[in-house]
Every structure is written in structure tokens, then in C-alpha cells.
Design an enzyme around this catalytic site. Structure first.
Site, PDB file in Angstrom:
ATOM      1  CE  LYS A 215       5.694  59.126  22.415  1.00  0.00           C
ATOM      2  NZ  LYS A 215       6.095  58.048  22.896  1.00  0.00           N
TER       3      LYS A 215
ATOM      4  CE1 TYR B  45     -13.332  39.490  43.631  1.00  0.00           C
ATOM      5  CE2 TYR B  45     -12.574  41.679  42.858  1.00  0.00           C
ATOM      6  CZ  TYR B  45     -13.358  40.634  42.806  1.00  0.00           C
ATOM      7  OH  TYR B  45     -14.582  40.447  41.882  1.00  0.00           O
TER       8      TYR B  45
HETATM    9  C1  LIG Z   1      11.358  59.751  19.855  1.00  0.00           C
HETATM   10  C2  LIG Z   1      10.577  60.645  21.065  1.00  0.00           C
HETATM   11  N1  LIG Z   1      10.793  62.027  21.063  1.00  0.00           N
HETATM   12  C3  LIG Z   1      10.346  62.410  22.105  1.00  0.00           C
HETATM   13  C4  LIG Z   1       9.305  62.051  23.000  1.00  0.00           C
HETATM   14  C5  LIG Z   1       8.629  62.638  23.982  1.00  0.00           C
HETATM   15  O1  LIG Z   1       9.148  62.465  25.356  1.00  0.00           O
HETATM   16  P1  LIG Z   1       8.686  62.963  26.681  1.00  0.00           P
HETATM   17  O2  LIG Z   1       7.186  62.514  26.716  1.00  0.00           O
HETATM   18  O3  LIG Z   1       9.548  62.316  27.752  1.00  0.00           O
HETATM   19  O4  LIG Z   1       8.780  64.399  26.525  1.00  0.00           O
HETATM   20  C6  LIG Z   1       9.183  60.526  22.753  1.00  0.00           C
HETATM   21  C7  LIG Z   1       8.209  59.595  23.842  1.00  0.00           C
HETATM   22  O5  LIG Z   1       8.533  58.695  24.324  1.00  0.00           O
HETATM   23  C8  LIG Z   1       9.989  59.772  22.144  1.00  0.00           C
HETATM   24  O6  LIG Z   1       9.670  58.340  21.757  1.00  0.00           O
END
Ligand SMILES: Cc1ncc(COP(=O)(O)O)c(C=O)c1O
Length: 374
Positions: free
Chosen positions: A46, A264
């Protein structure tokens, strides 16, 4: 995913070079598989593969043997489908009413998070059940079937009858704190949920969950951040290979003397005759402003403190202790790399590696190592 207005910035135009080691991503996937010892391992890609470029990362994972991918949004699923026509793609954020056709057209699997969503999917599927996952909330209070809904299903199994459920998933809230009692509590809750929902495979682990022990592994793991090199086991040596490097070009070095200040808000006062190097990256490139006066870079083996505030497009380092031949306009400062990892930068910014990675900006010259012909 689109790289906004700056798709491919040539080296000569770039203020910094972002290196992404795709061989390390593949090696990290294989390492997680090794630790999972036969349990299937998906890839969470993602948010543009945590900022590293899903177009480049996803095929590398597929070549390393990854068959199942999780993204958050439908749009990410559509994009990934173009990249990997045959992969199983799961949409974590659930079943959006009105988007049913899009899931079907793109062969996307919704991770259903409530009885309401389950009903919508069932109506859409009609007589021909289409694959979906069910998300059970075991302690995040975020997404997933609530304990009340689980009870309803126990009393009335027809509520989910006719769904083609592939996976029952849940998500750990404190997996990066191995000692947290919440891990065991969620594990027990998940096991009880499996008694009510024994169908399909069970999927429980994110990256850190894999390191909690085999009882957390179930049938399918869903690691994300560990693939990209962050340490899934804080407090222990990082078992993953570094994936990201960031080096910024020095554009000017200024001699400074008392009573001058840097940047700044005049937050850094010169205390002795100094040399201050400016690099053309800033918070607009994802170098978080909270690093102001609280981080460092490296020139070779020399640590150079970040001084003054991080501004939108510029950052300043004190290079007084570095011989001039190594610290002049045109030289490079390592901001992320073997001396100062993503996790180090995250610690300096009082955040987590996830935020550092997903904030990485679009104005870098990107260099991908490996991947194309694997
Ligand atoms: C439902 C779910 N599964 C798996 C993951 C993967 O997690 P990680 O990046 O901690 O391995 C996430 C990440 O936020 C998630 O929301």
C-alpha cells in the site's frame, strides 16, 4: 501510482539522490519466508509500496515468489492489477458501497470489515459468490467485525452464508513491543474468533508479528515495512537488509562566526568559527521538520550535525569538522544510508520508519538497483 509533477528527475537537476535497492527487497522477502517456515507470505504494498514505488517493487516481490498482495485503497488495487495481472490483490480498507463493480472488473478481493459490508457484497455476488476476506477486530478498534458482530454470526451463521471467504484476518496493535501483554490477548481473541469463523485461511501477522513466534504465524503473513528494510524487531539487531539510501548535494558552504545564527527562527547559534553546508532538500521532500537541530548526516565517516530548522526546500549541516576537500559545493551528504538508517532518522524525528518511508518526496533523482531482469 503517479509520481506527481516530477516523474523522472535527472541527476543534474536533483537536489538529492534516493537509492532503492530492489535486490534487498527480494532478499528481505525471502528472509521473512525462511522465518515463516512454510507459512505463506503476502506482500503489503500500500501507499506506493511504502513510498518506494509499487511499479518497481511489486514485480520484484512477485519474482521472489510472492503471490498475494495487500493494498489499502481500491485505486491502489486497480494500479497494481495493471502491474501484476495474475496476482491475488486484497483491499484492506474494505468494501466501499458503490464500488462493487470495480472490485469485480479488476479482480480485487475486498477485506470485509463489518456485517454491513458483508451484506452489500453478498447482494452484489447474488448466486455466484466472489472471493472476499473477513477482518475481525481483536483489539485495534479500527476496522473489522466487532465482538458484537462476531456474536451475531455465532447465533446466526446465515449472516455470512454464501460468501466465498478466502481469509479470516486480524491485525496486531503492539507487535513491535514483543513484551506487550496485548499481543497474547489478541492472539487468544483471534483463536476464539476462529472457532466461530473456521473457514478459509487465518492471517494475523504483520512484519513484527512474524518475530513474535510461530504461534502467531497461522496460514498467511502480511508483512510490509520489514520488506523495505525497517527493523521489525526493535531493540534487537535489524535482521532485514537496508533498502533505502538518500544523499543530498551540497549547494553552498558558508563560513560563519559569532554571533550569527542559522535558519528560520534563529534556533541555532554559532558558538565558534564554523562552516555551514546547505543542501537543497527540506520538509517538502519528506525530511521531517521535527529533525530540526536534532539529526545528522555523514560525509564519509564524518558525522555532520543538522543545524537550524529544516525548511521547505533546504537543510543546513555543520561541516566544520570535515576537511574542506570533502565538504564543498558539489559534494554529497549521506542523510539515509549505512551510517544513518531509516530507523535512525525516524528516532531523530521522534517518529517511526513507516512515516519516514511514506514521506519520501517526489523531487529526488531515483536510482533503483536490481529488479528489472530478475
Ligand atoms: C491490516 C494490515 N496488515 C498488514 C500491515 C503491514 O504491516 P507492517 O508494515 O507493520 O508489516 C498493515 C500495515 O499497516 C495493515 O494495516
Amino acid at each position: 501510482m503517479t509520481r506527481s509533477a516530477y516523474p523522472h528527475i535527472p541527476l543534474a537537476h536533483a537536489g538529492a539522490v534516493l537509492g532503492i535497492d530492489l535486490e534487498a527487497v527480494a532478499a528481505n522477502y525471502r528472509e521473512l519466508c525462511r522465518r515463516l517456515d512454510g507459512v505463506s507470505c503476502a506482500g503489503v504494498v500500500k501507499s506506493d509500496a511504502y513510498g518506494l514505488g509499487v511499479e518497481e517493487v511489486a514485480p520484484v516481490l512477485a519474482n521472489a515468489g510472492c503471490r498475494e498482495f495487500f493494498v489499502a485503497h481500491i485505486e491502489e488495487g486497480i494500479e497494481l492489477r495493471k502491474i501484476l495481472p495474475k496476482a491475488e490483490i486484497h483491499i484492506l480498507n474494505g468494501m466501499f458501497p458503490g464500488a462493487e463493480e470495480t472490485y469485480t472488473e479488476n479482480n480485487l478481493i475486498p477485506v470485509i470489515g463489518s456485517l454491513h459490508e458483508a451484506k452489500i457484497w453478498k447482494i452484489w455476488c447474488g448466486e455466484t459468490p466472489l472471493p472476499c476476506d473477513l477482518h475481525v477486530d481483536t483489539g485495534m478498534l479500527r476496522l473489522g467485525l466487532s465482538p458484537k458482530e462476531l456474536g451475531q454470526i455465532a447465533d446466526e451463521p446465515d449472516l455470512i452464508q454464501g460468501l466465498d471467504i478466502q481469509n479470516i484476518i486480524s491485525h496486531l496493535a503492539s507487535a513491535d513491543e514483543a513484551q506487550s501483554s496485548q499481543n497474547v490477548a489478541q492472539l487468544n481473541t483471534f483463536r476464539r474468533a476462529r472457532e466461530i469463523l473456521p473457514m478459509g485461511r487465518a492471517s494475523f501477522c504483520n512484519s513484527s508479528g512474524i518475530f513474535l513466534g510461530s504461534e502467531y504465524h497461522f496460514d498467511l503473513a502480511r508483512p510490509g515495512v520489514a520488506l523495505y528494510g525497517a527493523n521489525p524487531s526493535p531493540g534487537n539487531p535489524n535482521p532485514m537488509r537496508d533498502v533505502v539510501s538518500l544523499k543530498a548535494r551540497i549547494v553552498q558552504v558558508r563560513d560563519a562566526d559569532m554571533p550569527e545564527t542559522v535558519g528560520y527562527g534563529a534556533t541555532y547559534a554559532i558558538k565558534k568559527p564554523s562552516r555551514i553546508a546547505t543542501v537543497p532538500v527540506g520538509y517538502s521532500d519528506g525530511v521531517l521538520r521535527s529533525l530540526s537541530n536534532n539529526s545528522c548526516g555523514y560525509i564519509g565517516e564524518h558525522c555532520v550535525p543538522l543545524v537550524g530548522r529544516v525548511s521547505m526546500d533546504l537543510i543546513t549541516f555543520d561541516v566544520s569538522d570535515v576537511p574542506e576537500e570533502f565538504a564543498h559545493a558539489g559534494q554529497w551528504i549521506e542523510m539515509i544510508g549505512p551510517h544513518h538508517t531509516v530507523d535512525d532518522m525516524a528516532r531523530d524525528a521522534n517518529t517511526i520508519g513507516y512515516e519516514v518511508l511514506t514521506s519520501l518526496g517526489r523531487r529526488y533523482h531515483r536510482v533503483y538497483k536490481g529488479g528489472s531482469d530478475e
